[in-house]
Design an enzyme around this catalytic site. Structure first.
Site, PDB file in Angstrom:
ATOM      1  N   LYS A  81     -34.798   4.133  11.300  1.00 15.97           N
ATOM      2  CA  LYS A  81     -34.354   5.400  11.091  1.00 15.97           C
ATOM      3  C   LYS A  81     -33.009   5.554   9.314  1.00 15.97           C
ATOM      4  O   LYS A  81     -32.401   6.197   9.481  1.00 15.97           O
ATOM      5  CB  LYS A  81     -33.140   5.546  12.024  1.00 15.97           C
ATOM      6  CG  LYS A  81     -32.729   4.834  12.541  1.00 15.97           C
ATOM      7  CD  LYS A  81     -32.035   5.358  14.230  1.00 15.97           C
ATOM      8  CE  LYS A  81     -30.969   4.518  14.720  1.00 15.97           C
ATOM      9  NZ  LYS A  81     -29.662   4.578  14.152  1.00 15.97           N
ATOM     10  N   ASP A  82     -32.348   4.481   9.318  1.00 14.63           N
ATOM     11  CA  ASP A  82     -31.835   3.333   8.187  1.00 14.63           C
ATOM     12  C   ASP A  82     -32.432   3.901   7.072  1.00 14.63           C
ATOM     13  O   ASP A  82     -31.866   3.953   6.040  1.00 14.63           O
ATOM     14  CB  ASP A  82     -31.238   2.173   8.624  1.00 14.63           C
ATOM     15  CG  ASP A  82     -30.774   2.054   9.936  1.00 14.63           C
ATOM     16  OD1 ASP A  82     -29.788   3.201   9.808  1.00 14.63           O
ATOM     17  OD2 ASP A  82     -30.429   1.088   9.904  1.00 14.63           O
ATOM     18  N   ARG A 129     -26.053  14.371  14.453  1.00 15.29           N
ATOM     19  CA  ARG A 129     -27.437  15.177  15.515  1.00 15.29           C
ATOM     20  C   ARG A 129     -27.453  15.407  16.527  1.00 15.29           C
ATOM     21  O   ARG A 129     -27.475  15.878  17.222  1.00 15.29           O
ATOM     22  CB  ARG A 129     -28.824  13.813  14.916  1.00 15.29           C
ATOM     23  CG  ARG A 129     -29.598  14.477  15.669  1.00 15.29           C
ATOM     24  CD  ARG A 129     -30.926  13.138  15.436  1.00 15.29           C
ATOM     25  NE  ARG A 129     -30.218  11.895  16.251  1.00 15.29           N
ATOM     26  CZ  ARG A 129     -30.185  11.165  16.750  1.00 15.29           C
ATOM     27  NH1 ARG A 129     -30.147  11.651  17.896  1.00 15.29           N
ATOM     28  NH2 ARG A 129     -30.056  10.079  17.076  1.00 15.29           N
ATOM     29  N   ARG A 130     -26.557  13.815  17.353  1.00 11.39           N
ATOM     30  CA  ARG A 130     -26.392  13.895  18.883  1.00 11.39           C
ATOM     31  C   ARG A 130     -25.046  15.083  19.269  1.00 11.39           C
ATOM     32  O   ARG A 130     -25.619  15.756  20.043  1.00 11.39           O
ATOM     33  CB  ARG A 130     -26.053  12.494  19.494  1.00 11.39           C
ATOM     34  CG  ARG A 130     -27.208  11.984  18.819  1.00 11.39           C
ATOM     35  CD  ARG A 130     -26.768  10.097  19.659  1.00 11.39           C
ATOM     36  NE  ARG A 130     -27.930   8.659  19.141  1.00 11.39           N
ATOM     37  CZ  ARG A 130     -27.259   7.754  18.849  1.00 11.39           C
ATOM     38  NH1 ARG A 130     -26.943   7.282  17.986  1.00 11.39           N
ATOM     39  NH2 ARG A 130     -28.087   7.121  18.554  1.00 11.39           N
ATOM     40  N   ARG A 147     -17.820   4.249  15.289  1.00  6.95           N
ATOM     41  CA  ARG A 147     -18.711   3.437  14.877  1.00  6.95           C
ATOM     42  C   ARG A 147     -19.007   1.951  15.194  1.00  6.95           C
ATOM     43  O   ARG A 147     -17.974   1.535  15.797  1.00  6.95           O
ATOM     44  CB  ARG A 147     -18.927   3.566  13.807  1.00  6.95           C
ATOM     45  CG  ARG A 147     -19.345   5.228  12.585  1.00  6.95           C
ATOM     46  CD  ARG A 147     -19.371   5.105  11.274  1.00  6.95           C
ATOM     47  NE  ARG A 147     -20.234   4.019  10.800  1.00  6.95           N
ATOM     48  CZ  ARG A 147     -20.161   3.285   9.477  1.00  6.95           C
ATOM     49  NH1 ARG A 147     -19.010   3.775   8.627  1.00  6.95           N
ATOM     50  NH2 ARG A 147     -21.381   2.452   9.048  1.00  6.95           N
ATOM     51  N   ARG A 153     -18.579  -1.122  20.476  1.00 11.57           N
ATOM     52  CA  ARG A 153     -18.852   0.165  21.160  1.00 11.57           C
ATOM     53  C   ARG A 153     -19.023  -0.342  22.151  1.00 11.57           C
ATOM     54  O   ARG A 153     -17.822   0.649  22.839  1.00 11.57           O
ATOM     55  CB  ARG A 153     -20.384   1.624  20.555  1.00 11.57           C
ATOM     56  CG  ARG A 153     -20.395   1.673  19.302  1.00 11.57           C
ATOM     57  CD  ARG A 153     -21.405   2.295  18.691  1.00 11.57           C
ATOM     58  NE  ARG A 153     -22.061   2.241  17.542  1.00 11.57           N
ATOM     59  CZ  ARG A 153     -22.712   3.130  16.814  1.00 11.57           C
ATOM     60  NH1 ARG A 153     -22.724   4.789  17.180  1.00 11.57           N
ATOM     61  NH2 ARG A 153     -23.145   3.309  15.270  1.00 11.57           N
ATOM     62  N   CYS A 240     -28.142  12.768   6.283  1.00  9.37           N
ATOM     63  CA  CYS A 240     -27.236  12.144   7.180  1.00  9.37           C
ATOM     64  C   CYS A 240     -26.213  13.572   7.246  1.00  9.37           C
ATOM     65  O   CYS A 240     -25.610  13.459   8.398  1.00  9.37           O
ATOM     66  CB  CYS A 240     -26.340  10.625   6.762  1.00  9.37           C
ATOM     67  SG  CYS A 240     -27.135   9.584   7.729  1.00  9.37           S
TER      68      CYS A 240
END
Length: 310
Positions: A81-82, A129-130, A147, A153, A240
């Site tokens: 995904k990166d 997106r989330r 981040r 996190r 992004c």
């Protein structure tokens, strides 16, 4: 082949993923010798600004691709995904190994389900997106930019800076922290990022020995699903700055792709489902269907707002 040098970001998750890949590779190619070359990318250095404001996906791969092209490493392991839709010229994805769970996962501080979080609860995530999808589902929650690596996190969650965090399930599972997951988010509520849960092993296009060896860890189903998702992303020219989600699955021999484009505030969300046999065709059809619904205008307006800092 000598000792293969495998580039990886330095985070605990990246190193775990890279060691897992090498282990799988060595099981299939007896005698293969490899060493991990830890690397720091710009995305790892800039932690106080949302990704959408500092350049997006290329931040995590540019330095690694340069090392690959300069032959300082022989291959690189990325969270797929990166990877930007367009790879550096002269490089290819030599293998897509077996895919881990592609869904997003919620970890709440007190263990209560996402639906039971009280109005105003703080949910930590820096993913547009989330936020776009979850704000549409729970507009009463507060979404806090967050981040850092998984450990960072989780520390912020434990310290009470947020009441819940939303992370890719795959990373939590690969780190052996699956017991921390409160629940998995249904793709009906929150479609994952393109390629989420999958790894990509990137190598030089002209390096035939490494490419041939990497075929041993290739997973055909994973390759097909991420190809459908990435083709859709490329056709939409997404990055992004724009909330885009997609998830392809193989059902009864067919590829089923759900894809969505949304405004960052969740006020508008377009979603389609396409089925077919050829992953690239399925991806192109999904993008075309989204554009027909008005995704082009939405994408353009969102990009312009991002450029203006809005």
């Amino acid at each position: 082949m000598g000792i293969l040098r495998i580039g990886s970001r330095k985070s605990a998750l990246a190193m775990t993923q890279t060691r897992w890949l090498i282990e799988q590779w060595q099981k299939r190619v007896p005698g293969l010798s490899a060493e991990v070359v830890p690397m720091t990318t710009r995305g790892d250095r800039v932690l106080d600004v949302p990704l959408s404001r500092v350049g997006g996906k290329g931040l995590f791969v540019e330095e690694i691709e340069r090392a690959l092209l300069e032959k300082r490493i022989d291959a690189a392991v990325h969270s797929l995904k990166d990877l930007p839709a367009q790879l550096a010229p002269g490089t290819v994805v030599g293998a897509v190994p077996r895919r881990e769970d592609p869904r997003d996962a919620v970890i709440t501080r007190d263990g209560r389900p996402f639906d039971d979080l009280p109005s105003g609860a703080r949910v930590g995530t820096s993913s547009l997106r989330r936020v776009a999808q979850l704000r549409r589902y729970r507009p009463d929650l507060a979404f806090i930019p967050l981040r850092g690596n998984v450990d960072t996190r989780l520390r912020k969650l434990a310290a009470g800076e947020v009441d819940a965090v939303v992370l890719a399930a795959a990373g939590i599972l690969r780190l052996g922290l699956g017991d921390r997951i409160t629940e998995y988010l249904s793709p009906e509520i929150c479609l994952p990022a393109v390629g989420q849960g999958a790894l990509a092993v990137q190598c030089r296009e002209a390096d035939e020995d490494t490419r041939r060896s990497l075929e041993s860890v290739e997973d055909a189903a994973a390759r097909k699903t991420v190809e459908a998702e990435r083709t859709c992303l490329a056709a939409l020219e997404g990055g992004c700055q724009v909330p885009i989600g997609a998830l392809a699955e193989i059902r009864d021999g067919h590829i089923r792709l759900a894809a969505m484009v949304a405004r960052p505030d969740g006020s508008e969300l377009l979603r389609v489902v396409v089925q077919g046999e050829d992953p690239a065709e399925v991806g192109r059809r999904a993008a075309a269907d989204l554009l027909e619904l008005g995704a082009g205008k939405l994408l353009q307006e969102t990009r312009e707002e991002a450029e203006l800092g809005g």
